[in-house]
Design an enzyme around this catalytic site. Structure first.
Site, PDB file in Angstrom:
ATOM      1  N   GLY A  70     -20.281  17.437  -8.778  1.00 11.14           N
ATOM      2  CA  GLY A  70     -19.551  17.947  -9.861  1.00 11.14           C
ATOM      3  C   GLY A  70     -17.870  17.229  -9.782  1.00 11.14           C
ATOM      4  N   LEU A  71     -18.043  16.230  -8.996  1.00 11.43           N
ATOM      5  CA  LEU A  71     -16.727  15.499  -8.572  1.00 11.43           C
ATOM      6  C   LEU A  71     -15.520  16.151  -7.983  1.00 11.43           C
ATOM      7  CD1 LEU A  71     -16.630  13.354 -11.830  1.00 11.43           C
ATOM      8  CD2 LEU A  71     -17.516  12.575  -9.564  1.00 11.43           C
ATOM      9  N   CYS A 129     -21.477   8.559 -12.996  1.00 10.66           N
ATOM     10  CA  CYS A 129     -22.004  10.086 -12.375  1.00 10.66           C
ATOM     11  C   CYS A 129     -22.904  10.718 -13.426  1.00 10.66           C
ATOM     12  CB  CYS A 129     -20.954  11.018 -11.687  1.00 10.66           C
ATOM     13  SG  CYS A 129     -21.412  12.361 -11.169  1.00 10.66           S
ATOM     14  N   ILE A 191     -26.410   0.618  -7.929  1.00  2.88           N
ATOM     15  CA  ILE A 191     -26.267   1.607  -8.845  1.00  2.88           C
ATOM     16  C   ILE A 191     -25.866   2.932  -8.446  1.00  2.88           C
ATOM     17  CG2 ILE A 191     -28.045   0.651 -10.566  1.00  2.88           C
ATOM     18  CD1 ILE A 191     -29.975   2.574  -9.240  1.00  2.88           C
ATOM     19  N   ASN A 192     -25.291   3.722  -9.548  1.00  3.65           N
ATOM     20  CA  ASN A 192     -25.225   5.261  -8.997  1.00  3.65           C
ATOM     21  C   ASN A 192     -26.418   6.040  -8.917  1.00  3.65           C
ATOM     22  OD1 ASN A 192     -24.079   7.831  -8.464  1.00  3.65           O
ATOM     23  ND2 ASN A 192     -21.888   7.063  -9.705  1.00  3.65           N
ATOM     24  N   GLY A 218     -31.317   8.080  -2.313  1.00  6.62           N
ATOM     25  CA  GLY A 218     -31.994   7.933  -1.246  1.00  6.62           C
ATOM     26  C   GLY A 218     -33.214   6.824  -1.390  1.00  6.62           C
ATOM     27  N   GLY A 266     -25.147   5.258   1.478  1.00  6.92           N
ATOM     28  CA  GLY A 266     -24.620   6.611   1.145  1.00  6.92           C
ATOM     29  C   GLY A 266     -25.551   7.612   1.979  1.00  6.92           C
TER      30      GLY A 266
END
Length: 304
Positions: A70-71, A129, A191-192, A218, A266
């Site tokens: 949620g940023l 997002c 990509i996100n 992942g 990430g």
């Protein structure tokens, strides 16, 4: 051997920390830098403090994680102070800082850019997002016109490179890539997370995440990310940074062969530890030496 030049900026290697992972504080960014990252991307920050979604915000699934953060962030003004505290040491380590920003419209993006640009080497626009809600993230990144407005607004106030992070949740990512480049983006990150997705606890019948839905990251999303990078590189002529399921040097090389000039890591930090950056760099180097190649020999080779 791994030095990479993008936008007249020299990076000591092409393996960067992705936004949203170990980027909550300056000290966390510094830790990733010490473990071999060529650049570190900050947590996405906006013009105001945001608490984010209720816990739980992450759940492990087969092949990766669903997350719905949620940023959460302290706001751009406060976060800029975090960067200033580590900036000299980052320069000594020759590790560049990518400032990730978000907003719900071009005005908010522009204000966040004005705050963050003096403290970063590159600005990354989070228009992707999938679970932020409220008009943020992919609500912008799925609309070419909104993407253009955001990029143009940020370019008007930024004298450092501006790169747009794209969502895979679109019909044609080449259309979005062309829209951001035509409006001035200096590069693209792809990509996100994929989604939104959901996991339900079968004992209670309740979705596990506090936000109910989240974005998938992942290993499982890597083939989708590679294809998106391939498509983007066939459509536009700006540097592309690949991200999505990268845990090994072989993964990074695959993205480069699709056309990526660099990669971001990430979720891979969870699988291989904080020193994953150095491990991946070593594996890329070993591959290049074994094949008697330079990085420039493999970037985009799959496009030919």
């Amino acid at each position: 051997m791994l030095k990479t030049k993008l936008w007249d900026i020299e990076f000591k290697n092409p393996v960067f920390l992705a936004a949203g992972v170990m980027g909550e504080t300056g000290s966390a960014l510094k830790r990733m830098a010490k473990n071999g990252a060529g650049a570190v991307c900050t947590k996405s920050v906006g013009i105001e403090k945001k608490p984010g979604h209720n816990n739980p915000t992450m759940v492990e699934v087969e092949g990766g994680f669903l997350n719905a953060m949620g940023l959460p962030n302290p706001g751009a003004d406060e976060y800029a102070g975090e960067i200033e505290r580590i900036k000299d040491e980052m320069k000594r380590m020759n590790v560049k800082i990518i400032g990730s920003i978000y907003g719900k419209n071009d005005i908010e993006f522009q204000k966040a850019a004005e705050i963050m640009a003096p403290h970063a080497d590159v600005l990354e626009l989070n228009i992707s997002c999938p679970h932020a809600g409220g008009g943020y993230g992919s609500s912008i990144g799925q609309d070419p016109c909104l993407c253009k407005n955001v990029v143009s607004a940020v370019k008007d106030v930024s004298d450092i490179p501006v790169i747009a992070k794209l969502t895979p949740n679109v019909t044609d990512i080449k259309e979005i890539a062309s829209a951001v480049v035509n409006s001035g983006a200096d590069g693209i990150v792809a990509i996100n997370t994929l989604g939104p997705g959901m996991v339900i606890d079968i004992e209670s019948g309740v979705p596990i995440l506090g936000n109910r839905v989240g974005g998938m990251s992942g290993k499982a999303i890597k083939p989708i990310a590679v294809k998106n990078v391939y498509d983007i590189c066939s459509a536009v002529d700006v540097p592309v940074i690949g991200v999505g399921g990268i845990t090994t040097g072989a993964d990074a090389i695959e993205f480069m062969m699709a056309g990526a000039s660099a990669v971001q890591v990430g979720t891979g930090v969870y699988y291989r530890g904080y020193d994953i950056f150095q491990k991946i760099n070593n594996e890329i180097e070993e591959y290049l030496l074994k094949k008697d190649l330079k990085m420039s020999d493999i970037i985009g080779i799959a496009q030919k």
